[in-house]
Enzyme design. Structure first.
Site, PDB file in Angstrom:
ATOM      1  N   TYR A  54      75.641  42.859 -17.651  1.00  0.00           N
ATOM      2  CA  TYR A  54      75.875  44.306 -17.708  1.00  0.00           C
ATOM      3  C   TYR A  54      76.502  44.827 -16.425  1.00  0.00           C
ATOM      4  CZ  TYR A  54      75.190  49.311 -17.554  1.00  0.00           C
ATOM      5  OH  TYR A  54      75.424  50.656 -17.418  1.00  0.00           O
ATOM      6  N   HIS A  84      84.260  59.373 -14.982  1.00  0.00           N
ATOM      7  CA  HIS A  84      82.966  59.926 -14.585  1.00  0.00           C
ATOM      8  C   HIS A  84      83.095  61.095 -13.609  1.00  0.00           C
ATOM      9  CE1 HIS A  84      81.475  56.542 -16.713  1.00  0.00           C
ATOM     10  NE2 HIS A  84      80.272  56.502 -16.174  1.00  0.00           N
ATOM     11  N   ASN A 196      76.220  54.301  -8.902  1.00  0.00           N
ATOM     12  CA  ASN A 196      74.954  54.243  -9.631  1.00  0.00           C
ATOM     13  C   ASN A 196      73.793  54.288  -8.643  1.00  0.00           C
ATOM     14  OD1 ASN A 196      73.149  54.006 -11.697  1.00  0.00           O
ATOM     15  ND2 ASN A 196      74.110  52.208 -12.614  1.00  0.00           N
ATOM     16  N   TYR A 279      44.180  88.595   4.437  1.00  0.00           N
ATOM     17  CA  TYR A 279      44.409  87.182   4.178  1.00  0.00           C
ATOM     18  C   TYR A 279      45.674  86.650   4.843  1.00  0.00           C
ATOM     19  CZ  TYR A 279      40.853  87.074   0.437  1.00  0.00           C
ATOM     20  OH  TYR A 279      39.685  87.117  -0.284  1.00  0.00           O
ATOM     21  N   ARG A 282      44.440  85.998   8.359  1.00  0.00           N
ATOM     22  CA  ARG A 282      43.254  85.149   8.460  1.00  0.00           C
ATOM     23  C   ARG A 282      43.463  83.776   7.816  1.00  0.00           C
ATOM     24  NH1 ARG A 282      38.230  86.501   5.105  1.00  0.00           N
ATOM     25  NH2 ARG A 282      39.348  88.463   4.879  1.00  0.00           N
ATOM     26  N   PHE A 327      67.802  53.574 -10.610  1.00  0.00           N
ATOM     27  CA  PHE A 327      68.657  54.759 -10.450  1.00  0.00           C
ATOM     28  C   PHE A 327      67.958  56.043 -10.886  1.00  0.00           C
ATOM     29  CE2 PHE A 327      69.539  52.505 -14.435  1.00  0.00           C
ATOM     30  CZ  PHE A 327      69.003  53.431 -15.327  1.00  0.00           C
ATOM     31  N   GLU A 412      70.461  56.744 -22.790  1.00  0.00           N
ATOM     32  CA  GLU A 412      69.824  57.264 -21.579  1.00  0.00           C
ATOM     33  C   GLU A 412      69.057  58.522 -21.988  1.00  0.00           C
ATOM     34  OE1 GLU A 412      73.254  57.551 -19.071  1.00  0.00           O
ATOM     35  OE2 GLU A 412      73.587  55.385 -19.147  1.00  0.00           O
TER      36      GLU A 412
END
Length: 507
Positions: A54, A84, A196, A279, A282, A327, A412
């Site tokens: 792959y 991409h 990646n 508050y 404090r 990834f 995915e």
């Protein structure tokens, strides 16, 4: 010459800031070069023997079952980068771009990605010679790495896209030519090796983290100055109170407060003027301390991620090439959401202290900290502006990591949205910095209405630095310019450096 040596295992937040913002150069160690070269030999052997692996001899994502011949590998890698490159929005600022490039180079230097040494050295040359690719902020799902933005990082390497060089944006090819860097023809696995990973989300989050660490110290300074301006009670910071609830951030914050107001005659003891403070005074140790504990958790996770292999597939020394899921950005996505929430709370309590400073119904100071109120509005609208930032932070603090949307034809099918989480944390830190700067400026104004008292060891130094740039507001002026001056003292580190030269501030 200031240099950060990449081993793949020892990069720190401080190293990242030095390269991203301070112009440090980057070098590969000899050991890293050897690892990169050995991993490349494994990839070349796979291609030469037409093995089906792959990302090396197959397509990507849902196309993982499509076999690619050795002759097509170069085309595959170039197509990967171009297809991409789908980012959108504004480009990241130069500092973040440099951090992205540094983190990717560090990841590759570990020797598990199969990239050629020459290609990695091209990326490092770009850092050192100041070729900064235009990387859009948006377009990453935070799983399969930061594919879209990292593809934009690679475009100039192959003569495409845009890049900034010597302050000018130009085509990627022109920027590389002007810098004297040769273009790269990507070969098997190299395109995937470059894109990646989680380096975009990690870079943005690491810079947010660094800024938040400084901001947490500055927020203690602001709280201490407000405590003095309101004649608050130091007794609440007695170490015995915090040892019986021993969260580290809480203990450290209480001690910071005592260190900062040491010697102050502004602060009071329990029962001297009042029995208890509100508050927001404090409970500074409990609130600031919780955020510090959160930030230290995030720091641990980010420094792991900065020195991790987030590629896929991973090339091991024995020749095994394993497709996994490193990834996936979930470990840091959760961290960046946590960081955003922690820093949003710092702005939240700071704005409430600002309100106590300017609201005459809550103190014994002039309304809105100005003489001739009515004719002058003083600090009235500074609280409006701070409140708007705090409310914006509440929206931004909604976690991105609880969302997911499937991609690549459902191959995915769970993603982290970690890059969105990192970007949100970055915006939250910037907003919070402005709020704390506003509190500091208002505290100085309030202090000037009190005579005959002495500031603490640390707060007196903070007051001195602020008053060197921002004067007492006698009558209404263009307020944002004064706020800008005060904020710049926080951003450039001048205020924190001066105070830490006098007292110790822990985080």
């Amino acid at each position: 010459m200031n240099v950060v040596n990449l081993t793949g295992n020892s990069l720190t937040i401080e190293d990242l800031i030095n390269v991203a913002a301070n112009g440090y150069r980057v070098c590969l160690t000899e050991e890293a070069k050897e690892r990169v070269t050995k991993a490349r030999e494994i990839v070349d052997n796979i291609v030469d023997n037409s093995k089906i692996v792959y990302g090396i001899t197959t397509g990507f994502g849902k196309f993982s079952d499509v076999t690619i011949s050795g002759e097509q590998c170069k085309t595959l890698q170039r197509n990967l980068i171009m297809s991409h490159s789908c980012g959108t929005g504004r480009s990241f600022p130069k500092e973040i771009t440099r951090a992205i490039m540094l983190l990717r180079a560090n990841n590759l230097s570990k020797g598990y990605s199969g990239i050629r040494l020459s290609t990695l050295e091209t990326l490092i040359d770009m850092i050192n010679k100041g070729v900064h690719p235009a990387i859009p902020e948006k377009g990453s799902l935070g799983a399969s790495g930061d594919l879209a933005p990292l593809s934009h990082m690679v475009l100039p390497m192959i003569g495409e896209g845009e890049a900034e060089f010597e302050g000018v944006m130009m085509s990627g090819r022109e920027a590389m030519e002007k810098a004297g860097i040769s273009l790269v023809e990507l070969v098997a696995k190299e395109g995937l090796a470059l894109i990646n990973g989680t380096q975009v989300m990690t870079a943005v989050g690491a810079i947010s983290l660094y800024k938040s660490m400084n901001l947490l110290k500055l927020s203690d300074i602001a709280a201490a100055m407000t405590l003095e301006a309101l004649r608050g009670i130091r007794t609440a910071f007695d170490p015995r109170v915090h040892q019986v609830r021993p969260h580290k951030g809480q203990i450290d914050t209480a001690q910071n407060m005592l260190n900062l107001v040491e010697g102050s005659t502004f602060v009071t003891n329990q029962g001297e003027i009042r029995t208890q403070d509100a508050y927001t005074l404090r409970c500074v140790p409990q609130v600031h301390g919780a955020s510090k504990d959160a930030v230290n958790y995030v720091k641990e996770k980010i420094e792991i991620e900065m020195n991790s292999v987030t590629d896929n597939p991973i090339v091991f020394e024995n020749g095994d090439v394993i497709s996994g899921g490193n990834f996936h950005g979930q470990p840091v996505a959760l961290s960046f959401d946590f960081l955003g929430i922690a820093v949003a709370e710092i702005a939240n309590i700071s704005e409430r202290r600002l309100e106590r400073l300017i609201n005459y119904q809550l103190n014994d100071l002039p309304p809105f900290l100005v003489k001739n109120g009515g004719l002058n509005s003083g600090f009235m609208i500074t609280q409006y502006a701070a409140a708007s930032l705090v409310s914006e932070n509440k929206v931004l603090a909604h976690p991105a990591s609880v969302d997911s949307i499937p991609s690549s034809a459902n191959q995915e099918d769970h993603v982290s949205m970690g890059t969105i989480a990192a970007r949100k944390s970055f915006d939250i830190v910037n907003n919070a910095t402005r709020v704390v700067a506003t509190e500091l400026m208002a505290a100085c104004q309030a202090i000037d209405f009190r005579d005959g008292l002495m500031l603490g060891k640390g707060t007196s130094e903070a007051y001195r630095i602020i008053r060197s740039k921002v004067s007492f507001i006698k009558e209404d002026t263009v307020m944002y310019k004064e706020l800008d001056k005060c904020e710049e003292l926080l951003l450039n580190g001048e205020l924190l450096k001066a105070v830490e030269g006098k007292v110790k501030i822990e985080i």
